[in-house]
Design a protein around this motif. Structure first.
Motif, PDB file in Angstrom:
ATOM      1  N   GLU A  34       0.834  -1.205   0.000  1.00 36.60           N
ATOM      2  CA  GLU A  34       0.000   0.000   0.000  1.00 36.60           C
ATOM      3  C   GLU A  34       0.872   1.259   0.000  1.00 36.60           C
ATOM      4  OE1 GLU A  34      -0.408  -2.575   2.268  1.00 36.60           O
ATOM      5  OE2 GLU A  34      -2.025  -3.477   1.098  1.00 36.60           O
ATOM      6  N   GLU A  35       1.940   1.256   0.806  1.00 37.51           N
ATOM      7  CA  GLU A  35       2.850   2.404   0.834  1.00 37.51           C
ATOM      8  C   GLU A  35       3.558   2.566  -0.506  1.00 37.51           C
ATOM      9  OE1 GLU A  35       4.206   2.410   5.523  1.00 37.51           O
ATOM     10  OE2 GLU A  35       5.163   0.999   4.133  1.00 37.51           O
ATOM     11  N   PHE A  36       4.000   1.451  -1.082  1.00 35.06           N
ATOM     12  CA  PHE A  36       4.719   1.506  -2.354  1.00 35.06           C
ATOM     13  C   PHE A  36       3.845   2.125  -3.435  1.00 35.06           C
ATOM     14  CE2 PHE A  36       7.601   0.540  -5.653  1.00 35.06           C
ATOM     15  CZ  PHE A  36       8.795   0.088  -5.095  1.00 35.06           C
ATOM     16  N   LEU A  37       2.573   1.785  -3.435  1.00 34.00           N
ATOM     17  CA  LEU A  37       1.672   2.285  -4.478  1.00 34.00           C
ATOM     18  C   LEU A  37       1.323   3.764  -4.295  1.00 34.00           C
ATOM     19  CD1 LEU A  37      -0.662  -0.799  -4.982  1.00 34.00           C
ATOM     20  CD2 LEU A  37       1.447  -0.171  -6.196  1.00 34.00           C
ATOM     21  N   GLN A  38       1.772   4.373  -3.198  1.00 32.29           N
ATOM     22  CA  GLN A  38       1.609   5.813  -3.000  1.00 32.29           C
ATOM     23  C   GLN A  38       2.839   6.585  -3.479  1.00 32.29           C
ATOM     24  OE1 GLN A  38      -1.341   7.147  -2.035  1.00 32.29           O
ATOM     25  NE2 GLN A  38      -1.965   5.007  -2.185  1.00 32.29           N
ATOM     26  N   LEU A  39       3.906   5.861  -3.834  1.00 37.43           N
ATOM     27  CA  LEU A  39       5.167   6.473  -4.245  1.00 37.43           C
ATOM     28  C   LEU A  39       5.198   6.737  -5.744  1.00 37.43           C
ATOM     29  CD1 LEU A  39       7.645   4.145  -2.277  1.00 37.43           C
ATOM     30  CD2 LEU A  39       6.784   6.403  -1.574  1.00 37.43           C
ATOM     31  N   THR A  40       6.165   7.564  -6.146  1.00 39.22           N
ATOM     32  CA  THR A  40       6.467   7.761  -7.562  1.00 39.22           C
ATOM     33  C   THR A  40       7.891   7.272  -7.805  1.00 39.22           C
ATOM     34  OG1 THR A  40       7.441   9.961  -7.360  1.00 39.22           O
ATOM     35  CG2 THR A  40       5.032   9.855  -7.616  1.00 39.22           C
ATOM     36  N   VAL A  41       8.278   7.239  -9.066  1.00 40.45           N
ATOM     37  CA  VAL A  41       9.638   6.799  -9.406  1.00 40.45           C
ATOM     38  C   VAL A  41      10.676   7.736  -8.796  1.00 40.45           C
ATOM     39  CG1 VAL A  41       8.984   5.596 -11.520  1.00 40.45           C
ATOM     40  CG2 VAL A  41       9.560   8.017 -11.625  1.00 40.45           C
ATOM     41  N   TYR A  42      10.310   8.974  -8.525  1.00 40.56           N
ATOM     42  CA  TYR A  42      11.252   9.933  -7.936  1.00 40.56           C
ATOM     43  C   TYR A  42      11.482   9.650  -6.449  1.00 40.56           C
ATOM     44  CZ  TYR A  42       9.972  12.188 -12.266  1.00 40.56           C
ATOM     45  OH  TYR A  42       9.730  12.439 -13.598  1.00 40.56           O
ATOM     46  N   ASP A  43      10.496   9.060  -5.785  1.00 37.57           N
ATOM     47  CA  ASP A  43      10.599   8.805  -4.343  1.00 37.57           C
ATOM     48  C   ASP A  43      11.612   7.722  -3.996  1.00 37.57           C
ATOM     49  OD1 ASP A  43       8.627  10.726  -3.752  1.00 37.57           O
ATOM     50  OD2 ASP A  43       7.023   9.246  -4.113  1.00 37.57           O
ATOM     51  N   ILE A  44      11.974   6.865  -4.950  1.00 40.06           N
ATOM     52  CA  ILE A  44      12.933   5.797  -4.647  1.00 40.06           C
ATOM     53  C   ILE A  44      14.314   6.119  -5.217  1.00 40.06           C
ATOM     54  CG2 ILE A  44      11.168   4.009  -4.421  1.00 40.06           C
ATOM     55  CD1 ILE A  44      12.081   3.017  -7.245  1.00 40.06           C
ATOM     56  N   ARG A  45      14.532   7.393  -5.483  1.00 41.53           N
ATOM     57  CA  ARG A  45      15.827   7.834  -5.996  1.00 41.53           C
ATOM     58  C   ARG A  45      16.356   8.942  -5.111  1.00 41.53           C
ATOM     59  NH1 ARG A  45      13.129   5.801 -10.221  1.00 41.53           N
ATOM     60  NH2 ARG A  45      14.236   4.626 -11.774  1.00 41.53           N
TER      61      ARG A  45
END
Length: 188
Positions: A104-115
């Motif tokens: 659920e948390e992952f699906l609230q992220l964007t590709v920018y949030d993991i960089r």
């Protein structure tokens, strides 16, 4: 068999004695019988068609379940993100575990949030460059976990349509140890 032929002979003989009203009734009965036979045949055909369609739908449901299982349980992190917004639309168990987020948390992220923040401009250029490409060339990037750990990942992505959106399907292979070894060799 002789009885059978005799039966038809008698039927023909009976027909010779039918009057105009009886002939109409016989024609009506014959037409009704033929219509009933065709209607019954159509009903049987429809039942077979419904049974085949139900079997096809069940096979599709099972196929989708197998594909979902393969995605969710794959050993490498896999994600799908919307090309327009960068928001993650799907993430498998390995991605959630490696990056430290619940699904659920992952699906609230964007590709920018993991960089890391300093890589944002690079990612914007890369995403603009691969937009519309069926397969993006593999490349190594830095990602950041929830705990702030920087990891090196080889990214392969493919353009797909997901929930009626233009998206990218991404496989991320953690190559942090390899990259550290390469850097150590260069420094020595």
């Amino acid at each position: 068999i002789e009885w059978w032929f005799g039966f038809f002979d008698r039927l023909v003989d009976v027909n010779d004695y039918l009057g105009p009203v009886d002939e109409v009734l016989l024609a009506l009965a014959t037409t009704t019988t033929v219509a009933l036979v065709f209607a019954l045949r159509r009903v049987v055909d429809l039942r077979h068609q419904v049974a085949r369609q139900a079997a096809s739908e069940e096979a599709l449901v099972q196929s989708e379940a197998r594909a979902r299982l393969l995605f969710d349980k794959a050993p490498q992190p896999m994600m799908v993100f919307d090309e327009d917004t960068g928001r993650f639309l799907a993430a498998n168990d390995a991605a959630c575990q490696r990056y430290g987020y619940s699904r659920e948390e992952f699906l609230q992220l964007t590709v920018y949030d993991i960089r890391p923040p300093e890589d944002r401009a690079l990612i914007e250029r890369v995403l603009a460059g691969v937009r519309g490409l069926p397969v993006a060339p593999p490349r190594t990037y830095r990602h950041q976990t929830r705990a702030g750990e920087l990891i090196d990942v080889d990214i392969t992505s493919h353009a797909i349509t997901f929930d009626n959106r233009q998206a990218r399907f991404v496989v991320a292979v953690d190559v942090t140890q390899r990259e550290r070894a390469v850097r150590a060799l260069r420094e020595s």
